[in-house]
Design a protein around this motif. Structure first.
Motif: not given
Length: 175
Positions: A7-11, A31-34
């Motif tokens: 899982v890649d999470e961009y914060i 904010s973050s996206q998975h």
């Protein structure tokens, strides 16, 4: 598809300034996206091309693993996942400022799965093997795929006249 789920999470963060105690940039997350990657994205892509897909992998007994299982199910991929309470679901966090990564934090285990999890994945494979035309090994060197599993699955697929494919790479810092 069998292999390592990532899982890649961009914060996305805002830089607050420099810390005077340890000379580092202080960030505040906004904010973050998975995104499900690794073998998970291979399974999702195969499904989007019209294949009926089962994903065999090991995930942690954690919120990230639950998100993976739920997302894959909702998207039509059969998640034949084994939960290991001693290893986290592989999560790579990227802390960004204006879409530029400033820091990465990886939650992962790079050791090979133990015999019990190996046998559980082989059993899950054997349950669906009669319906398989193709097996894709998606290996990122995080320990989900063992030689015993490869040998068993390759033998079964050869006997059935099925196809084997592999996406093997080392995104691991140790691999």
């Amino acid at each position: 598809v069998i292999g390592d789920v990532i899982v890649d999470e961009y914060i996305e963060c805002v830089a607050l300034g420099m810390s005077h105690e340890d000379h580092n940039v202080v960030l505040s997350p906004r904010s973050s996206q998975h995104f499900i990657g690794g073998a998970g994205i291979v399974a999702r892509h195969a499904h989007s091309l019209g294949a009926d897909v089962t994903l065999l992998s090991v995930i942690g007994d954690d919120d990230t693993g639950t998100m993976v299982e739920k997302t894959l199910s909702e998207e039509g991929v059969d998640p034949a996942l084994v939960r290991d309470a001693l290893r986290p679901t592989t999560l790579k966090q990227r802390f960004q400022i204006e879409n530029n990564t400033r820091f990465r934090l990886s939650h992962l285990e790079q050791s090979t799965i133990n015999n019990a999890f190996e046998e559980a994945l082989i059993a899950k494979f054997d349950k669906v093997a009669a319906d398989l035309d193709l097996v894709i090994f998606s290996d990122f060197s995080y320990g989900c795929i063992t030689q015993k599993m490869i040998d068993h699955m390759a033998r079964v697929m050869r006997e059935r006249g099925g196809v084997l494919a592999a996406d093997s790479q080392s995104s691991s810092q140790l691999g």
